[in-house]
Write a protein that holds these residues in place. Structure first.
Motif, short mmCIF file in Angstrom:
data_model
loop_
_atom_site.label_atom_id
_atom_site.label_comp_id
_atom_site.label_asym_id
_atom_site.label_seq_id
_atom_site.Cartn_x
_atom_site.Cartn_y
_atom_site.Cartn_z
N PRO A 278 0.81 -1.35 -0.12
CA PRO A 278 -0.02 0.02 -0.05
C PRO A 278 0.86 1.24 0.03
CG PRO A 278 -1.21 -1.47 1.56
CD PRO A 278 0.37 -2.13 1.15
N ASN A 279 2.01 1.15 0.54
CA ASN A 279 2.99 2.32 0.25
C ASN A 279 3.59 2.36 -1.13
OD1 ASN A 279 5.22 3.83 0.31
ND2 ASN A 279 5.45 3.86 2.57
N PHE A 280 3.39 3.46 -1.93
CA PHE A 280 3.90 3.09 -3.47
C PHE A 280 5.30 3.23 -3.36
CE2 PHE A 280 5.26 5.27 -6.98
CZ PHE A 280 4.98 4.97 -7.98
N ALA A 281 6.19 3.89 -2.43
CA ALA A 281 7.59 3.67 -2.51
C ALA A 281 7.91 2.27 -2.15
CB ALA A 281 8.21 4.68 -1.46
N VAL A 282 7.56 1.52 -1.26
CA VAL A 282 7.54 0.13 -0.92
C VAL A 282 7.23 -0.68 -2.21
CG1 VAL A 282 7.33 -1.58 0.36
CG2 VAL A 282 7.28 0.74 1.55
N ALA A 283 6.32 -0.45 -2.79
CA ALA A 283 5.92 -1.37 -3.86
C ALA A 283 6.90 -1.02 -5.12
CB ALA A 283 4.43 -0.95 -4.26
N LEU A 284 7.24 0.05 -5.38
CA LEU A 284 8.23 0.33 -6.34
C LEU A 284 9.42 -0.30 -6.25
CD1 LEU A 284 8.82 1.82 -9.11
CD2 LEU A 284 9.31 3.83 -7.77
N ILE A 349 -0.39 4.97 2.55
CA ILE A 349 0.44 4.82 3.65
C ILE A 349 -0.16 4.77 5.02
CG2 ILE A 349 2.73 6.26 4.99
CD1 ILE A 349 3.30 7.52 2.21
N SER A 350 0.20 3.78 5.81
CA SER A 350 -0.32 3.66 7.29
C SER A 350 0.72 2.54 8.07
CB SER A 350 -1.79 3.31 7.08
OG SER A 350 -2.50 3.05 8.27
N ASP A 351 0.35 2.25 9.26
CA ASP A 351 0.84 1.38 9.84
C ASP A 351 0.46 -0.09 9.57
OD1 ASP A 351 -1.63 1.14 11.41
OD2 ASP A 351 -0.83 2.03 13.09
N ASN A 352 0.92 -1.18 9.94
CA ASN A 352 0.67 -2.35 9.61
C ASN A 352 -0.67 -2.96 9.96
OD1 ASN A 352 2.86 -3.63 7.76
ND2 ASN A 352 4.24 -3.45 9.75
N PRO A 353 -1.15 -2.25 11.04
CA PRO A 353 -2.52 -3.03 11.48
C PRO A 353 -3.65 -2.33 10.30
CG PRO A 353 -1.56 -2.60 13.54
CD PRO A 353 -0.36 -2.11 12.28
N ASN A 354 -3.30 -0.89 10.05
CA ASN A 354 -4.43 -0.46 9.14
C ASN A 354 -4.13 -0.85 7.85
OD1 ASN A 354 -5.90 1.38 10.84
ND2 ASN A 354 -4.12 2.55 11.30
N THR A 355 -2.89 -1.09 7.44
CA THR A 355 -2.60 -1.49 6.00
C THR A 355 -3.21 -3.01 6.08
OG1 THR A 355 -0.62 -0.44 5.89
CG2 THR A 355 -0.82 -2.90 4.74
N ARG A 356 -3.20 -3.87 7.04
CA ARG A 356 -3.99 -4.99 6.99
C ARG A 356 -5.38 -4.85 6.79
NH1 ARG A 356 -6.89 -8.15 10.55
NH2 ARG A 356 -6.61 -10.28 10.69
N GLN A 357 -5.89 -4.08 7.80
CA GLN A 357 -7.36 -3.92 7.50
C GLN A 357 -7.67 -3.34 6.12
OE1 GLN A 357 -9.58 -5.00 9.66
NE2 GLN A 357 -11.38 -4.21 8.41
N HIS A 358 -6.92 -2.28 5.67
CA HIS A 358 -7.17 -1.77 4.19
C HIS A 358 -7.29 -3.06 3.07
CE1 HIS A 358 -6.89 0.69 0.45
NE2 HIS A 358 -6.05 -0.05 0.23
#
Length: 583
Positions: A278-284, A349-358
């Motif tokens: 979900p973080n574009f920079a990480v995905a790239l 961009i968010s923390d892992n709990p919110n990324t998981r939920q998204h």
């Protein structure tokens, strides 16, 4: 010690590496860093393995050396925790009859006389999904690892995330359809879940793009320039003669996925790498490091040319190749203009709990159920996530046509063949029975039986076609044997090894001689054949043709205790370490 934190990871890389290494050592795994690659700036990859059982190995990637090592160690834990290193193998009678085969919370379902699925196995949603291609039978769902028909079907508990219900899913279905998709390990469960869900989205999007011939929009230069490390890596590839196209694979901002396509102008080939977060920079960054994971710049000439044949691109075999090593065919339509979607500047961009939920909400919004099994018995948070109807790697009909338990009833018989004293017609009858199974001619017997043979041995390279040639020879059917020997030599001579190749080349000449002139003409050609192949090779091949020697280069195998299978013994020793940790 300097600590390095990267987006998406809740613990510094150095701390993760130290903890994971110490934990593996405590569990009894002797990990070595077998090879490192740093082909361009900001792209690192490492291959690690267990010295005592090299079958247990993983690869890691990252923008730094530390990130790559942490990645490899995390993958090692995910594959240990989910038993993935052992998913293709029969684990022996002792394991099959132990208190548990896979996990202490597994559940066994007895087979029924009518072969119907027993009550309590799978939920209604899963039953409907898995029987789209026809009714499932209980005997189809025996697990390869135990092969214990008396015990029945082994199933593992998964929690359905929408409502918290526990569903029992057969190990057989997990291994046949999902393989490694949706497995992850992390510094905590939310981190592991986020990674696994992102991976599922990535592979789903990749499959859609390939099968639906979707064209993707390029990522603008001004966006790439915001990521100087990635930009430097791409520029270095371009300078080396490998131009790279970066694409937005989010399908209009729906999925957090990036695609990078590398072109080799020297031979006209290309291949694509996908990454998700979900973080574009990480995905790239993940997509670019994935592009060169385990590859140096002189290993980029083994891919396929792009094609306008979208049917070839969407073929299940091509999709399987993409899953394995990204070397399958790409369609030109993936790169056509205008793209099917406009570029979307997505970022969640968010923390892992919110990324998981998204990501859970994304998958639920598409109408899918998400099932999660968490594992922490090795001291590291790991999980396996299934999204039935979306995260399968292999088609549903594989349960009927390519089930990994097909060889369960053949193991003892085939392993003992070299010592069998039978009449020629018995071997021909066995050949007829094998033909009725409609198995792939190139199927390795080790894969069929779920056994790990010593590299370089006759058993290790033995394919179904070679076995059929041996059975035909043992039965005296030289015409059929000639067909299979020709197939074998046309398929892959390099896979036989020098000694076996010379044997089969000589055997081919003898069989052709027999067909054309009869074996009584051998006296006129024996001297020439001896010059070509050598007298020992000619003598062995002649003994095989005359039925004096059967199953050349094979010895009978202990298919239960594995007394003469050192590779299997090493594998079982590694599995024993896991079993002890689970208790």
């Amino acid at each position: 010690m300097t600590l390095t934190y990267i987006p998406g990871k809740d613990v510094a890389l150095e701390q993760t590496i130290t903890r994971f290494q110490q934990q593996l050592a405590t569990l009894g795994f002797n990990i070595e860093e077998a090879s490192w690659l740093n082909p361009v700036p900001h792209v690192w990859s490492v291959h690690i393995r267990d010295r005592d059982c090299p079958q247990c190995f993983t690869n890691g990637k990252g923008a730094t050396r530390e990130a790559a090592l942490a990645s490899a160690l995390g993958e090692f834990f995910e594959r240990l925790s989910c038993n993935y290193f052992f998913a293709d193998f029969y684990l022996g009678r002792d394991t099959a009859s132990g208190s548990f085969v896979h996990y202490p919370d597994e559940r066994w379902f007895a087979l029924t006389e009518d072969d119907n699925l027993p009550a309590g196995l799978l939920d209604e949603h899963l039953l409907e999904l898995y029987q789209q291609e026809g009714e499932l039978h209980a005997s189809q769902l025996l697990d390869l690892q135990s092969g214990n028909e008396e015990r029945g079907i082994c199933a593992l508990p998964f929690v359905r995330q929408r409502d918290g219900q526990t569903s029992y899913i057969p190990v057989n279905i997990i291994g046949n359809l999902y393989v490694s998709n949706g497995m992850s390990a992390g510094n905590n469960s939310a981190e592991a879940h986020s990674q696994a869900l992102a991976e599922i989205c990535e592979r789903h999007v990749k499959q859609r793009i390939l099968t639906e011939a979707i064209s993707l929009p390029p990522i603008p230069d001004n966006v790439l320039n915001e990521h100087p490390g990635v930009r430097e890596a791409l520029d270095r590839l371009d300078a080396a003669g490998y131009p790279v196209l970066t694409l937005d694979a989010s399908l209009g901002g729906q999925f957090p996925v990036v695609c990078v396509v590398l072109f080799n102008r020297d031979n006209g080939t290309s291949f694509a790498s996908f990454g998700a977060h979900p973080n574009f920079a990480v995905a790239l960054e993940r997509t670019v490091t994935e592009l060169l994971q385990g590859r140096s710049l002189n290993q980029l000439d083994v891919f396929a040319e792009p094609t306008f044949d979208n049917g070839l691109v969407a073929d299940p075999t091509n999709l399987e190749t993409h899953f394995t090593d990204s070397s399958g065919y790409l369609g030109w339509d993936m790169l056509r203009t205008p793209a099917d979607f406009e570029f979307c500047r997505w970022d969640f961009i968010s923390d892992n709990p919110n990324t998981r939920q998204h990501l859970l909400e994304l998958l639920h919004g598409l109408g899918h159920e998400v099932y999660i099994a968490d594992y922490d018995h090795l001291g590291v948070s790991a999980c396996r996530i299934l999204v039935p109807g979306l995260s399968e790697i292999y088609p549903l009909d594989d349960l009927g046509h390519a089930n990994n338990n097909t060889g369960l009833g053949w193991r003892e018989l085939l392993c003992g063949l070299p010592d069998v004293a039978a009449e020629p017609e018995d071997f021909l009858g066995l050949l007829d029975t094998l033909n009725e199974e409609s198995l792939a001619d190139d199927l390795l017997i080790g894969e069929f039986l779920g056994l790990l043979f010593e590299p370089g041995s006759g058993w290790a390279s033995l394919r179904m076609a070679e076995l059929k040639a041996m059975l035909a020879l043992a039965g005296g059917d030289h015409a059929t044997a000639l067909e299979w020997v020709q197939w074998l030599l046309n398929y892959n001579q390099n896979g036989l090894g020098r000694e076996r190749l010379r044997h089969y080349l000589c055997l081919l000449s003898l069989l052709q001689l027999g067909q054309l002139h009869g074996f009584e003409a051998l006296e006129h050609y024996a001297e020439a054949l001896a010059w070509q192949y050598g007298e020992p090779v000619l003598d062995d091949a002649l003994a095989v043709v005359l039925g004096e020697q059967r199953f050349y280069g094979l010895e009978a195998i202990d298919s239960e205790g594995f007394g003469n299978l050192p590779a299997m013994q090493r594998l079982l020793a590694a599995y024993g370490k896991l079993q002890r940790a689970k208790t």
